[in-house]
Each structure stands twice: as structure tokens, then as C-alpha cells.
Design a protein around this motif. Structure first.
Motif, PDB file in Angstrom:
ATOM      1  N   LEU A  16       0.847  -1.189   0.000  1.00 27.79           N
ATOM      2  CA  LEU A  16       0.000   0.000   0.000  1.00 27.79           C
ATOM      3  C   LEU A  16       0.880   1.234   0.000  1.00 27.79           C
ATOM      4  N   ARG A  17       0.371   2.315  -0.548  1.00 27.03           N
ATOM      5  CA  ARG A  17       1.010   3.614  -0.406  1.00 27.03           C
ATOM      6  C   ARG A  17       0.034   4.538   0.306  1.00 27.03           C
ATOM      7  N   LEU A  18       0.402   4.940   1.496  1.00 27.48           N
ATOM      8  CA  LEU A  18      -0.395   5.880   2.266  1.00 27.48           C
ATOM      9  C   LEU A  18       0.089   7.294   1.982  1.00 27.48           C
ATOM     10  N   SER A  19      -0.841   8.223   1.923  1.00 26.15           N
ATOM     11  CA  SER A  19      -0.513   9.621   1.675  1.00 26.15           C
ATOM     12  C   SER A  19      -0.942  10.472   2.853  1.00 26.15           C
ATOM     13  N   CYS A  20      -0.159  11.495   3.112  1.00 23.31           N
ATOM     14  CA  CYS A  20      -0.470  12.477   4.153  1.00 23.31           C
ATOM     15  C   CYS A  20      -0.347  13.842   3.493  1.00 23.31           C
ATOM     16  N   ALA A  21      -1.481  14.440   3.191  1.00 23.96           N
ATOM     17  CA  ALA A  21      -1.499  15.720   2.496  1.00 23.96           C
ATOM     18  C   ALA A  21      -1.705  16.855   3.482  1.00 23.96           C
ATOM     19  N   GLY A  22      -0.863  17.846   3.394  1.00 26.92           N
ATOM     20  CA  GLY A  22      -0.966  18.998   4.266  1.00 26.92           C
ATOM     21  C   GLY A  22      -1.654  20.154   3.575  1.00 26.92           C
ATOM     22  N   LEU A  80       5.137   4.006   2.038  1.00 27.59           N
ATOM     23  CA  LEU A  80       4.931   2.780   1.282  1.00 27.59           C
ATOM     24  C   LEU A  80       5.177   1.598   2.200  1.00 27.59           C
ATOM     25  N   ILE A  81       4.284   0.667   2.171  1.00 19.32           N
ATOM     26  CA  ILE A  81       4.418  -0.527   2.995  1.00 19.32           C
ATOM     27  C   ILE A  81       4.383  -1.738   2.073  1.00 19.32           C
TER      28      ILE A  81
END
Length: 122
Positions: A16-22, A80-81
Motif C-alpha cells: 500500500l502507499r499511504l498519503s499524508c497531504a498537508g 509505502l508498505i
């Protein structure tokens, strides 16, 4: 404000690809950390990236399977995991550090996202 996305249900061994948008601030000026909370357990730090791209991996199982990166042009930090395991299941949060470094002794986590659920199951 921080908004996580990219979680979901994935089979063991998947990625998985996790996103953290600011938004509302320049993410490039801060270190950003990823955390997770498994069911029935306390929240734990997973990884952190500082403003210079220096990376820390905070759980034994993370190194080699987790990769943190940042795209300052997109004001986003990614996690990314790979080779997901059932024990990776939990809610994943990102947090802004109040400083540009990941050292626990310097600064605090001052803004948190709402989290994104990751479930690893066959």
C-alpha cells in the motif's frame, strides 16, 4: 490540516502507499511522522522524515518493508508498505512535528490527521 488516504483491505504480502497531504501550512518546513494504532493497542510511532529527507524507522518490523518519502511540491508525505502482514493492521495516522527534525527530545507532534484504516487479511 493533515489528511491521510490510501488505506484499505489488502491480502498478506501485498503493498500500500499511504498519503499524508498537508494544507494551510508549508509541509516542507516540518518533520512529519507516521503512527499506527492496532486494535486494542496503544498508538506507536512507525516512521519519521525530517526536512532534509533524513528517515527514521521506529518499529523493528518497519525497516526493509516501510519506506517514507516526501514530495514538497505536492505538500505530501508518503508511506509505502511492502510485504504487508496481518500485524500491520490498524489505523495509520500522520502528524506534524513542531520542528524540522525527528528527535523525540525536540518539539512535539502538534497536528494530527484523522487516520486511514489498513486491514491485512486473506
Amino acid at each position: 490540516q493533515l489528511v491521510e488516504s490510501g488505506g484499505g483491505l489488502v491480502q498478506p504480502g501485498g503493498s500500500l502507499r499511504l498519503s499524508c497531504a498537508g494544507s494551510g501550512f508549508i509541509l516542507a518546513s516540518y518533520a512529519i511522522g507516521w503512527f499506527r494504532q492496532a486494535p486494542g493497542k496503544e498508538r506507536e510511532g512507525v516512521s519519521c522524515i525530517d526536512t532534509k529527507g533524513g528517515r527514521r524507522y521506529l518499529v523493528d518490523s518497519a525497516e526493509g518493508r516501510f519506506s517514507i518519502s516526501r514530495d514538497n511540491a505536492e505538500n505530501t508525505v508518503y508511506l509505502l508498505i511492502y510485504s504487508l502482514k496481518p500485524e500491520d493492521t490498524g489505523v495509520y495516522y500522520c502528524a506534524r512535528r513542531s520542528t524540522d527534525v525527528c528527535d523525540d527530545d525536540v518539539g512535539v507532534n502538534d497536528y494530527w490527521g484523522q487516520g486511514t484504516q489498513v486491514t491485512v487479511s486473506s
